[in-house]
Design a protein around this motif. Structure first.
Motif, PDB file in Angstrom:
ATOM      1  N   GLU A  80       0.712  -0.990  -0.450  1.00  0.00           N
ATOM      2  CA  GLU A  80       0.190  -0.053  -0.010  1.00  0.00           C
ATOM      3  C   GLU A  80       1.178   1.043  -0.313  1.00  0.00           C
ATOM      4  O   GLU A  80       0.374   2.329  -0.996  1.00  0.00           O
ATOM      5  N   SER A  81       2.106   1.077   0.391  1.00  0.00           N
ATOM      6  CA  SER A  81       2.750   2.757   0.631  1.00  0.00           C
ATOM      7  C   SER A  81       3.367   2.123  -0.798  1.00  0.00           C
ATOM      8  O   SER A  81       3.257   3.607  -1.176  1.00  0.00           O
ATOM      9  N   ALA A  82       3.455   1.760  -0.967  1.00  0.00           N
ATOM     10  CA  ALA A  82       4.354   1.440  -2.363  1.00  0.00           C
ATOM     11  C   ALA A  82       3.596   2.750  -2.951  1.00  0.00           C
ATOM     12  O   ALA A  82       3.764   3.025  -4.385  1.00  0.00           O
ATOM     13  N   LEU A  83       2.047   2.009  -3.355  1.00  0.00           N
ATOM     14  CA  LEU A  83       1.182   2.759  -4.538  1.00  0.00           C
ATOM     15  C   LEU A  83       1.188   3.539  -3.919  1.00  0.00           C
ATOM     16  O   LEU A  83       0.930   4.964  -5.216  1.00  0.00           O
ATOM     17  N   ALA A  84       0.887   4.575  -2.427  1.00  0.00           N
ATOM     18  CA  ALA A  84       0.384   5.692  -2.133  1.00  0.00           C
ATOM     19  C   ALA A  84       2.113   5.905  -3.080  1.00  0.00           C
ATOM     20  O   ALA A  84       1.712   7.382  -3.803  1.00  0.00           O
ATOM     21  N   ALA A  85       2.826   5.996  -3.111  1.00  0.00           N
ATOM     22  CA  ALA A  85       4.258   6.742  -3.726  1.00  0.00           C
ATOM     23  C   ALA A  85       4.565   6.763  -4.730  1.00  0.00           C
ATOM     24  O   ALA A  85       5.094   8.026  -5.636  1.00  0.00           O
ATOM     25  N   SER A  86       3.548   5.914  -5.523  1.00  0.00           N
ATOM     26  CA  SER A  86       3.825   6.188  -7.033  1.00  0.00           C
ATOM     27  C   SER A  86       2.753   7.083  -7.326  1.00  0.00           C
ATOM     28  O   SER A  86       3.230   7.998  -9.173  1.00  0.00           O
ATOM     29  N   ARG A  87       1.876   7.315  -6.726  1.00  0.00           N
ATOM     30  CA  ARG A  87       0.854   8.197  -7.230  1.00  0.00           C
ATOM     31  C   ARG A  87       1.758  10.275  -6.781  1.00  0.00           C
ATOM     32  O   ARG A  87       3.110  10.233  -6.223  1.00  0.00           O
ATOM     33  N   THR A  88       1.020  11.145  -7.430  1.00  0.00           N
ATOM     34  CA  THR A  88       1.987  12.876  -7.334  1.00  0.00           C
ATOM     35  C   THR A  88       1.252  13.390  -6.818  1.00  0.00           C
ATOM     36  O   THR A  88       2.556  14.246  -5.732  1.00  0.00           O
ATOM     37  N   GLU A  89       0.703  13.264  -6.149  1.00  0.00           N
ATOM     38  CA  GLU A  89      -0.103  13.744  -4.764  1.00  0.00           C
ATOM     39  C   GLU A  89      -0.123  13.393  -4.008  1.00  0.00           C
ATOM     40  O   GLU A  89      -0.374  11.810  -3.367  1.00  0.00           O
ATOM     41  N   VAL A  90       0.096  13.578  -1.876  1.00  0.00           N
ATOM     42  CA  VAL A  90       0.473  12.946  -1.280  1.00  0.00           C
ATOM     43  C   VAL A  90      -1.231  13.134  -0.406  1.00  0.00           C
ATOM     44  O   VAL A  90      -1.260  14.568  -0.449  1.00  0.00           O
ATOM     45  N   SER A  91      -1.123  12.028  -0.605  1.00  0.00           N
ATOM     46  CA  SER A  91      -3.493  11.777   0.259  1.00  0.00           C
ATOM     47  C   SER A  91      -3.014  11.437   1.528  1.00  0.00           C
ATOM     48  O   SER A  91      -2.061  10.172   1.704  1.00  0.00           O
ATOM     49  N   GLY A  92      -4.036  11.071   1.959  1.00  0.00           N
ATOM     50  CA  GLY A  92      -4.691  10.219   2.916  1.00  0.00           C
ATOM     51  C   GLY A  92      -4.737  10.089   4.341  1.00  0.00           C
ATOM     52  O   GLY A  92      -4.469  11.772   5.069  1.00  0.00           O
ATOM     53  N   THR A  93      -5.673   9.215   4.788  1.00  0.00           N
ATOM     54  CA  THR A  93      -5.323   9.860   6.957  1.00  0.00           C
ATOM     55  C   THR A  93      -4.002   8.477   7.608  1.00  0.00           C
ATOM     56  O   THR A  93      -3.988   7.827   7.005  1.00  0.00           O
ATOM     57  N   VAL A  94      -4.035  10.246   8.371  1.00  0.00           N
ATOM     58  CA  VAL A  94      -2.461   9.444   9.059  1.00  0.00           C
ATOM     59  C   VAL A  94      -2.891   9.477  10.449  1.00  0.00           C
ATOM     60  O   VAL A  94      -3.125  10.628  11.161  1.00  0.00           O
ATOM     61  N   ARG A  95      -3.007   8.365  11.628  1.00  0.00           N
ATOM     62  CA  ARG A  95      -3.281   8.385  12.795  1.00  0.00           C
ATOM     63  C   ARG A  95      -2.682   8.319  14.085  1.00  0.00           C
ATOM     64  O   ARG A  95      -1.444   8.093  13.584  1.00  0.00           O
ATOM     65  N   VAL A  96      -2.919   9.545  14.321  1.00  0.00           N
ATOM     66  CA  VAL A  96      -1.672  10.511  14.815  1.00  0.00           C
ATOM     67  C   VAL A  96      -1.835  10.032  16.684  1.00  0.00           C
ATOM     68  O   VAL A  96      -2.887  10.288  17.641  1.00  0.00           O
ATOM     69  N   ALA A  97      -1.402   8.674  17.804  1.00  0.00           N
ATOM     70  CA  ALA A  97      -1.692   9.398  18.908  1.00  0.00           C
ATOM     71  C   ALA A  97      -0.332   9.832  19.345  1.00  0.00           C
ATOM     72  O   ALA A  97       1.087   9.664  19.706  1.00  0.00           O
ATOM     73  N   VAL A  98      -0.128  10.784  20.698  1.00  0.00           N
ATOM     74  CA  VAL A  98       0.111  11.814  21.305  1.00  0.00           C
ATOM     75  C   VAL A  98       0.186  12.082  22.381  1.00  0.00           C
ATOM     76  O   VAL A  98      -1.248  12.358  23.208  1.00  0.00           O
ATOM     77  N   PHE A  99       1.048  12.723  23.883  1.00  0.00           N
ATOM     78  CA  PHE A  99       1.176  12.649  24.678  1.00  0.00           C
ATOM     79  C   PHE A  99       0.719  13.996  24.979  1.00  0.00           C
ATOM     80  O   PHE A  99       0.864  15.145  23.941  1.00  0.00           O
ATOM     81  N   GLN A 100       0.074  14.993  25.585  1.00  0.00           N
ATOM     82  CA  GLN A 100      -0.300  16.009  26.361  1.00  0.00           C
ATOM     83  C   GLN A 100       0.743  17.115  25.918  1.00  0.00           C
ATOM     84  O   GLN A 100       0.377  18.090  25.128  1.00  0.00           O
ATOM     85  N   SER A 101       1.852  17.008  26.659  1.00  0.00           N
ATOM     86  CA  SER A 101       2.561  18.005  26.421  1.00  0.00           C
ATOM     87  C   SER A 101       3.029  18.158  24.861  1.00  0.00           C
ATOM     88  O   SER A 101       3.461  19.651  24.340  1.00  0.00           O
ATOM     89  N   ALA A 102       3.274  17.452  24.278  1.00  0.00           N
ATOM     90  CA  ALA A 102       3.403  17.573  22.422  1.00  0.00           C
ATOM     91  C   ALA A 102       2.350  17.693  21.945  1.00  0.00           C
ATOM     92  O   ALA A 102       2.797  18.469  20.247  1.00  0.00           O
ATOM     93  N   ALA A 103       1.025  17.471  22.231  1.00  0.00           N
ATOM     94  CA  ALA A 103      -0.058  17.605  21.844  1.00  0.00           C
ATOM     95  C   ALA A 103      -0.844  19.334  21.593  1.00  0.00           C
ATOM     96  O   ALA A 103      -0.716  19.761  20.757  1.00  0.00           O
TER      97      ALA A 103
END
Length: 298
Positions: A80-103
């Motif tokens: 899936e990463s290779a297919l995404a890299a073959s596209r010209t536009e950077v897109s998609g959903t990224v799920r991020v977990a973060v602790f409070q002070s970094a948030a």
């Protein structure tokens, strides 16, 4: 032939421990999960689960299958990463977990930068304690985790997760401005403290730091909310150990005193190696690195 979706459920059971936890993670009913695992057992032709009391555990054959499931799922993610890299536009959903002070300190600027440069990238952020967030990123619940490691307290390492340091963050003694008699750690032996709840890495580190100095801190207030900790210090009710990152972009409303040895926690990102090259994940990590560099001046 073995069904990949059922293999994934077996892997989830290995990670999460119970049928109920797998059902909650996968949005299935427990009975559906049990039925799918029973079908997988028929496909495999060998026992995969055995009962121990009221729980089920994996057999040796199931553990071996989970190893193959890990490889298959990682291969799919790399594809899936290779297919995404073959596209010209950077897109998609990224799920991020973060602790409070970094948030508070890292995410607002990072999100603004991503919206300007990569408008087709959707970031979904959840505030999460680092210890559990690392496990859940390894399990596949998140794509990127922003986590921390305190001096002398190694964070759990999960196979297949790759780390990248964002910054070294000084840990400071926070003291009410009007407490003029407190000018170092040794002066806090007989005053109230605020710390994170027992079990947190920063709590254990803080207690050990005080004990090395020769006293046990009088912890009267426990909260994982750093904003609440700061408020207790501001109002003259306690002292605490506050990471410097908390003050990024805001006025320092308490007196901050350097600790012996200038201890620093490491703030880092971690992702699964199989998804590390997905363009949207790369974009998020690079934006975080630029934000961190802007704060540290590097």
């Amino acid at each position: 032939m073995l069904d990949l979706k059922r293999l994934r459920l077996l892997r989830e059971l290995r990670i999460r421990g119970t049928i109920a936890a797998v059902a909650a993670a996968e949005s299935y009913s427990p009975s559906s999960v049990s039925q799918q695992l029973a079908l997988l057992e028929k496909e495999a032709g060998v026992p995969l689960l055995r009962r121990v009391g009221r729980r089920v555990v994996l057999t040796a054959q199931a553990e071996e299958l989970v190893g193959y499931a890990d490889e298959l799922i990682a291969t799919m993610e790399r594809a899936e990463s290779a297919l995404a890299a073959s596209r010209t536009e950077v897109s998609g959903t990224v799920r991020v977990a973060v602790f409070q002070s970094a948030a508070l300190a890292l995410m607002p600027e990072t999100l603004r930068a991503l919206a300007d440069r990569f408008p087709q990238v959707r970031v979904e952020m959840v505030q999460h304690e680092p210890e559990s967030a690392l496990h859940e990123t390894w399990a596949g619940d998140f794509d990127v985790v922003i986590a921390e490691q305190y001096p002398g307290h190694a964070t759990a390492r999960y196979p297949g997760l790759v780390w990248r340091e964002l910054m070294a963050d000084a840990i400071l003694l926070a003291v009410p401005r009007h407490w003029e008699t407190v000018n170092g750690l040794m002066d806090t032996a007989d005053v109230p403290w605020v710390m994170e709840p027992a079990g947190a890495a920063c709590r254990h580190w803080g207690e050990q730091t005080c004990r090395v100095a020769g006293f046990d801190p009088d912890v009267r207030f426990e909260t994982a909310d750093l904003q609440a900790q700061i408020r207790l210090v501001e109002s003259g009710n306690a002292v605490g150990l506050i990471p410097d990152l908390v003050w990024a972009g805001r006025e320092r409303t308490v007196r901050l005193i350097r600790l012996p040895g200038d201890p620093r926690r490491t703030v880092f990102t971690a992702v699964r190696a199989s998804g590390a090259e997905r363009p949207a994940v790369v974009a998020v990590r690079e934006a975080l690195a630029r934000t961190a560099a802007g704060i540290t001046g590097e």
